[in-house]
Design a protein around this motif. Structure first.
Motif, PDB file in Angstrom:
ATOM      1  N   VAL A 141      -1.301  60.411  40.303  1.00 60.47           N
ATOM      2  CA  VAL A 141       0.052  60.787  39.923  1.00 60.47           C
ATOM      3  C   VAL A 141       0.122  62.277  39.585  1.00 60.47           C
ATOM      4  O   VAL A 141       1.094  62.956  39.910  1.00 60.47           O
ATOM      5  N   VAL A 142      -0.921  62.781  38.963  1.00 55.57           N
ATOM      6  CA  VAL A 142      -0.956  64.194  38.614  1.00 55.57           C
ATOM      7  C   VAL A 142      -0.812  65.050  39.872  1.00 55.57           C
ATOM      8  O   VAL A 142      -0.048  66.021  39.912  1.00 55.57           O
ATOM      9  N   TYR A 171       4.994  67.738  44.195  1.00 59.52           N
ATOM     10  CA  TYR A 171       6.441  67.772  44.079  1.00 59.52           C
ATOM     11  C   TYR A 171       6.896  69.154  43.604  1.00 59.52           C
ATOM     12  O   TYR A 171       7.828  69.735  44.149  1.00 59.52           O
ATOM     13  N   ARG A 172       6.148  69.687  42.617  1.00 60.50           N
ATOM     14  CA  ARG A 172       6.502  71.001  42.096  1.00 60.50           C
ATOM     15  C   ARG A 172       6.348  72.067  43.175  1.00 60.50           C
ATOM     16  O   ARG A 172       7.198  72.953  43.326  1.00 60.50           O
ATOM     17  N   ILE A 178      -1.713  59.028  32.055  1.00 58.12           N
ATOM     18  CA  ILE A 178      -0.681  58.575  32.982  1.00 58.12           C
ATOM     19  C   ILE A 178      -1.150  57.302  33.691  1.00 58.12           C
ATOM     20  O   ILE A 178      -0.394  56.349  33.856  1.00 58.12           O
ATOM     21  N   TRP A 199       2.714  64.919  41.235  1.00 61.49           N
ATOM     22  CA  TRP A 199       3.580  65.809  40.468  1.00 61.49           C
ATOM     23  C   TRP A 199       3.388  67.256  40.912  1.00 61.49           C
ATOM     24  O   TRP A 199       4.358  67.985  41.160  1.00 61.49           O
TER      25      TRP A 199
END
Lengths: 406, 306, 270
Positions: free
Chosen positions: B291-292, B298-299, B253, B295
């Motif tokens: 970014v991981v 966010y989850r 990513i 994410w």
């Protein structure tokens, strides 16, 4: 994926591509368009020059209303980061994805040689102006052209004119940037110097990007020369000139910048440092040709200061390219290359002719003397042109033996 | 097949549709490079600031062989991996005894030594001008000069590399490396030969870097001097951190974000490094894990709110 | 001497805070640019020379407070990313504020020209810089050795927990150390401006050299970094005389060897 053969995989890829080709149509060249790429440094060592190069090229295109041979010119730029890797990959990408067929630039010699390889491989037109002899020499090929004068022309103009003005200055000390360009100018200066009975009391080489000149200047001062001549470019030249002044050599001893960008370098030096500074350059804005006068006028009106060598070169190269398209009545790369070979006309710096055998542009070189502080009429009134010279490289030195085929 | 794998494969297939092929190819090359670094940095806790050494050494060596001896692609890739691994073994052997800032500075200093060697050895490397004219020969009888064909080759190798890296990370070796990262003393107390394990990580990381280096040389037909410079070493570290180090997909990513952003922003705004700098600061201050991590948060947030 | 100044500044930061400060070079450049602007505003070289480093110090405090403080426990990777990001921001900021074109600053009139030292001519301004740097280094040494704050700082390098147990605000110590390091970088930058001129990337070379100095001295060895700075300067000019291409390679070579053989640095006792 084991069930698929290699060919299937490639086909799959092609199918995905076929789907993709239509997609970013905005990015792709229309057949009626001529895509010209200005490859300039917006970051990295030459990032101060990138924006003005961009201006020069734009000006030349706007003059023509962004049209040539009734086609629209699409001008795109890429940041070469003054790095061979970034320049080649962005040039490749612009050729592949934007359909760029004409590359002008970049500014750094090393980077340009790499880009020249791209031009050769991708069969696209490439015009470059700068200090490497190889573009029109050892690594010449049909797609790359050189706009700057041959280092021989420069050395001849500088030495002849300087000796005319200072016949007694026979003891020369040279300070040379340690790469191919520096060596060849050094060779030519010594060659021309022989004829004047010049004694070279020292010739030191410094690495590219040197910022600590005190050792070299100490050595130069120890040789008690009549003249110090530097063969380097950009920040190296500016830093060296400053250090020579700090050591108290200039203004007592004249200093020659053999291959300077003119305005771009002089503006980085205080008037005190410029006293008794002699400058050779591919362009100076008081050049007395109709096209130069017009160019300087419109450039000054638009940007408020006179153009240096960089924007002039970008402007000049673009003009020559467009002139070749006109002559060819075509915008196909092969036709334009053939048309530019042997093209002769009065352009930016005077009479210009492109040598078909080597792709070297034969043209005048300028030699200036800097003004004293109180003689300057404005902050940008740096120097007077005291001579121009256009002796071409003698055939026995020509390193381009075979320009090759298209 | 897990969902992450499906997403990866879909990205591999769809990327050239949206992104210029050359850039898309570069993204996966850089991702392979990042995978190797991540094994060192993310899984073993060794911040190598000299990965370009292996990348560049392989690119130069194979570039030279391709140019002068016209070796075939499979051999080129194999030699690249070997050169990358060998140079990493050399550097790793010298470095694994040190830790912390000393380790970083040592990898950096050795990187500089390789850089100056390449800079001075102009007859082979071309020095400042780079080594141009690296050919891209046929692979198994197929012409790969078309950008998309080459993309296909690189993408397949990337998928392979990713798969191998997953195997490594999930293997006993991978677990040992992670235990070194988490607590070196305990790993030692458990009887592992920590320096040797670190060396193994180095060699594996170097092999990935070597593979990426060869692909890079063939992509652009040139080995530029900066391919072995410390800035390049820094870029892969930063890309991996942006993506999220210590997770398998982090460097992938990261390389995607890093290359794609710097390519597209640089075409629009000349001062793009400023944005890059801001991005670094933002990641460090608010989004460690990259970014991981974003994410995952966010989850978690979605999970919590609904 | 300038190397010693850069080295000691970076040494304080790496030693006390244990972070690799990649922004050190950019702060060096900032010192030079502040000098030129202050000269234009105030018309006085000496006042500008005094204020420019302080300006850099203020920036340093902001950076430490806003950026580095949350990172003390974060690992070197994130510290590296942050300081590198900051150096990008500062460099690009310089380009936006001052322009990418290099600038020139003359030494004040009484320091222009060269002095004949008998064996060679040497610029007056360089002599001044040497003297000034020597004084500053001496000052820094006295500060570290003879004052209470210096003692705290040295103790902070040795054992941070002990220092905080003694009731000293460790955060204030860190801020002070970072700011001091920045001020020294700023002084070095300001003093360099008339010698080398200014451009936004002037700090890059210096950053590498500063790290070499720190490595040679041993991390956190402040007095060692003074000697190492001098050594690097002398070694570089000697090599430049006989083999100019290698002058940079040699110092990195020495750095490699020292890190391998004597990781505690040439002058380390630990």
């Amino acid at each position: 994926m084991s069930g698929l053969s290699r060919r299937d995989v490639v086909k799959l890829g092609s199918a995905a591509a076929a789907f993709g080709i239509g997609f970013p149509t905005v990015l792709r060249a229309q057949p009626k368009e001529v895509v010209m790429l200005g490859l300039w440094s917006f970051t990295g060592a030459f990032s101060d020059v990138g924006p003005v190069l961009d201006r020069g090229m734009k000006l030349a295109l706007e003059e023509r209303g962004m049209k040539v041979q009734s086609k629209t010119i699409k001008y795109i730029t890429r940041d070469d980061e003054t790095k061979a890797g970034s320049a080649t990959r962005r040039a490749e990408e612009a050729v592949d994805s934007d359909g760029a067929k004409f590359i002008i630039g970049p500014w750094s010699s090393g980077v340009a040689l790499a880009v020249s390889e791209v031009a050769k491989r991708k069969k696209v037109f490439h015009y470059f102006s700068g200090g490497t002899e190889d573009i029109s020499g050892a690594r010449c090929h049909r797609y790359s052209f050189q706009w700057a004068a041959s280092p021989y022309t420069a050395a001849k103009t500088v030495v002849d004119t300087f000796m005319q003005a200072n016949p007694k200055a026979k003891r020369w000390h040279l300070l040379v940037a340690d790469y191919a360009f520096g060596w060849s100018v050094e060779k030519y200066i010594k060659e021309v110097g022989k004829g004047h009975g010049i004694e070279f009391v020292g010739a030191d080489r410094h690495p590219l990007g040197e910022r600590e000149f005190s050792n070299y200047v100490t050595k130069a001062a120890g040789n008690k020369p009549d003249v110090v001549a530097m063969i380097n470019f950009g920040l190296d030249a500016v830093t060296g000139a400053r250090e020579i002044f700090n050591f108290g050599l200039t203004p007592k001893v004249p200093l020659i910048l053999t291959w300077s960008s003119g305005v771009e370098e002089l503006v980085q030096l205080n008037p005190e440092i410029r006293e008794n500074l002699w400058v050779g350059s591919n362009f100076y804005y008081t050049a007395d040709t109709p096209i130069a006068r017009e160019f300087v006028k419109s450039y000054q009106a638009k940007f408020g200061n006179p153009p240096g060598y960089a924007p002039a070169a970008a402007y000049g190269m673009t003009r020559m390219t467009l002139a070749a398209m006109d002559k060819a009545k075509s915008t196909e790369v092969a036709d334009v290359v053939k048309a530019l070979e042997g093209l002769e006309l009065d352009d930016l710096v005077g009479r210009m002719r492109v040598d078909a055998k080597t792709h070297q542009t034969l043209r005048p070189y300028f030699f200036m003397r800097c003004k004293k502080k109180d003689a300057m009429k404005g902050p940008m009134d740096f120097a007077d042109i005291i001579a121009t010279g256009s002796t071409p490289l003698p055939a026995e030195y020509a390193a381009c033996k075979d320009i090759g085929s298209l | 097949m897990s969902r992450a794998w499906l997403v990866t494969l879909a990205t591999v297939v769809l990327l050239p549709v949206f992104v210029r092929h050359t850039i898309a190819t570069e993204i996966w090359i850089f991702a392979i490079f990042g995978l190797g670094l991540n094994l060192l940095m993310g899984y073993t806790g060794l911040l190598s600031f000299g990965q370009a050494t292996f990348f560049g050494a392989a690119a130069y060596a194979v570039g030279y062989l391709l140019k002068h001896y016209a070796i075939n692609v499979v051999l080129a890739l194999a030699i690249g991996v070997a050169v990358g691994a060998a140079s990493a073994a050399l550097v790793g052997y010298l470095c694994v005894q040190r830790s912390g800032l000393y380790f970083i500075m040592l990898t950096f200093a050795l990187n500089q030594m390789f850089y100056f060697t390449a800079y001075q050895w102009t007859t082979v490397t071309g020095g400042e001008d780079g080594m141009p004219g690296v050919p891209r020969p046929e692979v198994l009888g197929l012409d790969i000069h078309a950008p998309l064909a080459y993309y296909t080759v690189v993408a397949l190798l990337f998928v392979l590399a990713l798969w191998i890296m997953r195997r490594i990370v999930e293997s006993p070796l991978g677990k040992i490396l992670q235990s070194i990262r988490d607590n070196e003393l305990r790993a030692e107390a458990l009887g592992y030969n920590v320096p040797r394990m670190k060396l193994v990580a180095f060699v594996l990381g170097g092999a990935f870097a070597g593979l990426a280096g060869v692909l890079y040389a063939m992509l652009f037909g040139i080995v530029p001097l900066e391919a072995i410079g410390f800035v390049f070493s820094g870029n892969v570290v930063f890309a991996t951190l942006i993506g999220g180090s210590g997770s398998l997909y982090g460097p992938v990513i990261g390389s995607f974000v890093f290359i794609w952003l710097s390519e597209s922003v640089s075409a629009i705004w000349a001062r793009w490094p400023l944005l890059l700098g801001v991005a670094f600061v933002v990641v460090v201050l608010f989004l460690r894990g990259g970014v991981v991590e974003a994410w995952a948060r966010y989850r978690a947030w979605r999970h919590a709110s609904g | 001497m300038l190397y010693a100044l850069m080295g000691i500044g970076l040494s304080i930061i790496t030693g006390v805070l244990n972070i690799p400060n990649f922004a050190h070079g950019a702060l060096f450049a900032l010192g030079a640019y502040f000098l030129v602007t202050l000269i234009q505003l105030l018309g006085n070289f000496w006042l500008a020379l005094l204020l420019a480093p302080l300006g850099v110090g203020v920036i340093g405090i902001v950076i430490e407070y806003g950026g580095i403080r949350p990172l003390y426990r974060a690992g070197h990777d994130y510290q590296l990313l942050l300081t590198f990001g900051l150096s990008l921001i500062v460099t690009e900021g310089i380009i936006i504020v001052w322009s990418p074109v290099g600038m020139s600053q003359l030494p004040p009139p009484i320091l222009r020209g060269g002095v004949d030292l008998g064996i060679t001519i040497y610029p007056r301004y360089r002599l001044f810089v040497m003297a000034a740097a020597a004084l500053l280094v001496l000052g820094a040494w006295l500060f570290l050795e003879r004052t209470r704050y210096g003692a705290i700082m040295r103790a902070g390098i040795e054992d941070k927990e002990m220092v905080s147990l003694l009731g000293i605000d460790i955060h204030r110590l860190f801020t002070a150390a970072f700011a001091l390091g920045c001020v020294l970088a700023g002084i070095a930058g300001a003093l360099t401006a008339p010698i080398r001129g200014l451009n936004p990337w002037m700090g890059v070379d210096m950053l590498g050299i500063a790290f070499v100095v720190v490595a040679l001295a041993g991390l956190g060895n402040l007095l060692g970094s003074i000697v190492a700075g001098l050594l690097v300067g002398v070694a570089q000019s000697l090599v430049a005389l006989v083999w100019p291409e290698a002058s940079v390679a040699v110092i990195f070579g020495v750095m490699t060897v020292v890190l391998l053989v004597r990781p505690q640095g040439l002058f380390g006792i630990r």
